[in-house]
Design a protein around this motif. Sequence first.
Motif, PDB file in Angstrom:
ATOM      1  N   LYS A 190      53.903  23.154  51.926  1.00 34.65           N
ATOM      2  CA  LYS A 190      55.322  23.013  52.263  1.00 34.65           C
ATOM      3  C   LYS A 190      56.034  24.357  52.302  1.00 34.65           C
ATOM      4  N   THR A 191      55.641  25.279  51.441  1.00 37.37           N
ATOM      5  CA  THR A 191      56.321  26.564  51.365  1.00 37.37           C
ATOM      6  C   THR A 191      55.673  27.634  52.222  1.00 37.37           C
ATOM      7  N   ALA A 192      54.448  27.389  52.691  1.00 36.81           N
ATOM      8  CA  ALA A 192      53.660  28.389  53.425  1.00 36.81           C
ATOM      9  C   ALA A 192      53.339  29.595  52.547  1.00 36.81           C
ATOM     10  N   PHE A 193      53.402  29.423  51.223  1.00 34.02           N
ATOM     11  CA  PHE A 193      53.044  30.465  50.284  1.00 34.02           C
ATOM     12  C   PHE A 193      51.634  30.193  49.773  1.00 34.02           C
ATOM     13  N   GLY A 194      51.146  31.116  48.940  1.00 28.41           N
ATOM     14  CA  GLY A 194      49.952  30.854  48.163  1.00 28.41           C
ATOM     15  C   GLY A 194      50.380  30.382  46.778  1.00 28.41           C
ATOM     16  N   GLY A 195      49.448  30.431  45.827  1.00 28.03           N
ATOM     17  CA  GLY A 195      49.777  30.010  44.473  1.00 28.03           C
ATOM     18  C   GLY A 195      48.958  30.791  43.462  1.00 28.03           C
ATOM     19  N   TRP A 196      49.407  30.782  42.208  1.00 25.67           N
ATOM     20  CA  TRP A 196      48.608  31.402  41.152  1.00 25.67           C
ATOM     21  C   TRP A 196      48.624  30.496  39.928  1.00 25.67           C
ATOM     22  N   ILE A 197      47.561  30.642  39.108  1.00 27.80           N
ATOM     23  CA  ILE A 197      47.408  29.744  37.966  1.00 27.80           C
ATOM     24  C   ILE A 197      46.632  30.460  36.860  1.00 27.80           C
ATOM     25  N   TYR A 198      46.958  30.154  35.602  1.00 25.39           N
ATOM     26  CA  TYR A 198      46.205  30.701  34.478  1.00 25.39           C
ATOM     27  C   TYR A 198      44.815  30.064  34.427  1.00 25.39           C
ATOM     28  N   ILE A 199      43.840  30.828  33.939  1.00 24.72           N
ATOM     29  CA  ILE A 199      42.471  30.346  33.895  1.00 24.72           C
ATOM     30  C   ILE A 199      42.351  29.067  33.070  1.00 24.72           C
ATOM     31  N   SER A 200      43.149  28.938  32.019  1.00 24.34           N
ATOM     32  CA  SER A 200      43.062  27.738  31.190  1.00 24.34           C
ATOM     33  C   SER A 200      43.624  26.506  31.890  1.00 24.34           C
ATOM     34  N   ASP A 248      36.468  42.267  33.114  1.00 29.47           N
ATOM     35  CA  ASP A 248      37.407  42.785  34.106  1.00 29.47           C
ATOM     36  C   ASP A 248      38.599  41.838  34.177  1.00 29.47           C
ATOM     37  N   PRO A 249      39.748  42.243  33.611  1.00 25.11           N
ATOM     38  CA  PRO A 249      40.891  41.335  33.525  1.00 25.11           C
ATOM     39  C   PRO A 249      41.712  41.205  34.800  1.00 25.11           C
ATOM     40  N   ARG A 250      41.279  41.838  35.865  1.00 28.26           N
ATOM     41  CA  ARG A 250      42.059  41.759  37.102  1.00 28.26           C
ATOM     42  C   ARG A 250      42.026  40.342  37.674  1.00 28.26           C
ATOM     43  N   PRO A 251      43.177  39.831  38.155  1.00 28.49           N
ATOM     44  CA  PRO A 251      43.220  38.498  38.762  1.00 28.49           C
ATOM     45  C   PRO A 251      42.238  38.372  39.922  1.00 28.49           C
ATOM     46  N   ILE A 252      41.759  37.157  40.128  1.00 32.32           N
ATOM     47  CA  ILE A 252      40.800  36.852  41.189  1.00 32.32           C
ATOM     48  C   ILE A 252      41.515  36.048  42.263  1.00 32.32           C
ATOM     49  N   GLN A 253      41.391  36.495  43.521  1.00 31.31           N
ATOM     50  CA  GLN A 253      41.977  35.725  44.613  1.00 31.31           C
ATOM     51  C   GLN A 253      40.907  34.827  45.237  1.00 31.31           C
ATOM     52  N   LEU A 254      41.254  33.561  45.410  1.00 30.42           N
ATOM     53  CA  LEU A 254      40.338  32.568  45.948  1.00 30.42           C
ATOM     54  C   LEU A 254      40.882  31.975  47.235  1.00 30.42           C
ATOM     55  N   CYS A 255      39.979  31.478  48.043  1.00 27.87           N
ATOM     56  CA  CYS A 255      40.342  30.589  49.141  1.00 27.87           C
ATOM     57  C   CYS A 255      39.756  29.218  48.801  1.00 27.87           C
ATOM     58  N   ARG A 268      43.238  25.921  54.691  1.00 28.54           N
ATOM     59  CA  ARG A 268      42.813  26.843  53.651  1.00 28.54           C
ATOM     60  C   ARG A 268      44.009  27.185  52.764  1.00 28.54           C
ATOM     61  N   TYR A 269      43.752  27.370  51.469  1.00 28.89           N
ATOM     62  CA  TYR A 269      44.814  27.701  50.529  1.00 28.89           C
ATOM     63  C   TYR A 269      44.393  28.914  49.715  1.00 28.89           C
ATOM     64  N   SER A 270      45.300  29.877  49.628  1.00 29.95           N
ATOM     65  CA  SER A 270      45.041  31.099  48.872  1.00 29.95           C
ATOM     66  C   SER A 270      45.624  30.947  47.473  1.00 29.95           C
ATOM     67  N   VAL A 271      44.783  31.166  46.447  1.00 27.12           N
ATOM     68  CA  VAL A 271      45.198  30.978  45.060  1.00 27.12           C
ATOM     69  C   VAL A 271      44.638  32.116  44.209  1.00 27.12           C
ATOM     70  N   PHE A 272      45.497  32.715  43.397  1.00 23.31           N
ATOM     71  CA  PHE A 272      45.057  33.671  42.389  1.00 23.31           C
ATOM     72  C   PHE A 272      44.809  32.940  41.076  1.00 23.31           C
ATOM     73  N   VAL A 273      43.675  33.229  40.439  1.00 23.57           N
ATOM     74  CA  VAL A 273      43.425  32.806  39.068  1.00 23.57           C
ATOM     75  C   VAL A 273      43.566  34.045  38.194  1.00 23.57           C
ATOM     76  N   VAL A 274      44.370  33.932  37.119  1.00 26.02           N
ATOM     77  CA  VAL A 274      44.661  35.091  36.278  1.00 26.02           C
ATOM     78  C   VAL A 274      44.280  34.792  34.821  1.00 26.02           C
ATOM     79  N   PRO A 275      44.004  35.829  34.022  1.00 25.80           N
ATOM     80  CA  PRO A 275      43.726  35.607  32.599  1.00 25.80           C
ATOM     81  C   PRO A 275      44.941  35.019  31.902  1.00 25.80           C
ATOM     82  N   ASP A 276      44.720  34.310  30.811  1.00 31.49           N
ATOM     83  CA  ASP A 276      45.831  33.710  30.087  1.00 31.49           C
ATOM     84  C   ASP A 276      46.773  34.751  29.494  1.00 31.49           C
ATOM     85  N   VAL A 277      46.300  35.990  29.315  1.00 33.31           N
ATOM     86  CA  VAL A 277      47.148  37.046  28.747  1.00 33.31           C
ATOM     87  C   VAL A 277      47.867  37.839  29.842  1.00 33.31           C
ATOM     88  N   TRP A 278      47.727  37.446  31.098  1.00 35.59           N
ATOM     89  CA  TRP A 278      48.348  38.170  32.205  1.00 35.59           C
ATOM     90  C   TRP A 278      49.868  38.070  32.136  1.00 35.59           C
TER      91      TRP A 278
END
Length: 278
Positions: A190-200, A248-255, A268-278
Motif C-alpha cells: 500500500k505504501t510502496a515502501f520496504g520494511g524492517w524488523i528486529y531479528i526476534s 557482523d551486526p550490520r542489518p541484512i536486506q532481503l527480498c 517482491r518485497y524488500s525487508v531489512f532484518v536488524v539485530p535486536d540491539v540496533w
Amino acid sequence: MNDLLWLMEGHYIENDIDLALYWKSDWREHFRVLSSNPERLVRAIQNCKSHFLGSYFEVLFSFAIRYFSTVTILLEHVQISVQGRTLGEVDMLVETPEGELLQFEIAIKFYLERPDLQPDNWIGPNKSDSLRKKTERAREHQLTILDTDAAQTQLYGVLQGRPVKTCLLIYGRLFLSLNNSTNIANQIEKTAFGGWIYISRAWTLLNEFSCVAMLKKPHWLSLQNLTHSYVPFTADCIDTWFKSFGQDPRPIQLCLWNDSREMAPSTRYSVFVVPDVW
C-alpha cells in the motif's frame, strides 16, 4: 539492466525535478536494443574502480543521462578548489535543449523508519546517516557550491555567468517499521515502501512469505531476476541470520515473496532484518 531500468523509472526519495521530462521519447526502444546487446553498459560498470554502491549508482546515472536523455553533460565530478583547498564537488552539470543549466546532486540511499529518533526518524542501516542530515547538507553545501567565487572563476568557460537551477535527486527506498504489524505484505504494498524488523520478530514473516533471497551490495536496487539465488524461507534462515549477527551486526536486506497461487510470483518485497540491539 534491471538496475538501470529501476533508476530510469524514477524511484526517488527526494527529487527537485522529474527526470522523465528529459528522457528521449523512444528511450524504451533504445533500452530494448541495449538489453539484447549490453556490452556498452557492462564496459562502463567494469571501468568503475570502486565497488561501493554509490559509485555503482553514479555509473548507472551517468550512463542513463548520456544515452537516454535529451540533456547534454557539460561536466561530471568536478572538484571546486581554492588555494589547494577543496570546497566541494559538482556531481553533474547539464544543459537542456532550451539552454538551461541544471546542477544534479545525486545519491542512492536506504533509510529505515525510527519514529523515536525525531527529527532523524529516517536513518541509514548503519545509523550514522539520516535523511534530514543528507538533505540539509546537500542543499546548504553541495548545491550552493556554484555560487562561490571559486566556482565562478574555475568554471567560467562553462558557466559564463548563466544562472543554474539546482536539483537534488536522492534515489532509494524507505523502510517502514514492521515490528508491530500484521498483514506485512499488504502494508508494504500500500505504501510502496520496504520494511524492517528486529531479528526476534522475524518469525512473523514466515506467515506471509515462502521464498527469500539475500540482497548484497551493489545490487540493492531492483528486485527482479532473483530466482537463481533464492532459498525456501524457513525458520532455519532466521536462526542463521541470528547467529551471523554475533559476527557482523550490520542489518541484512532481503527480498521476500510468496510462490503460492494467491500471490503473483512477480510481487517482491524488500525487508531489512536488524539485530535486536540496533
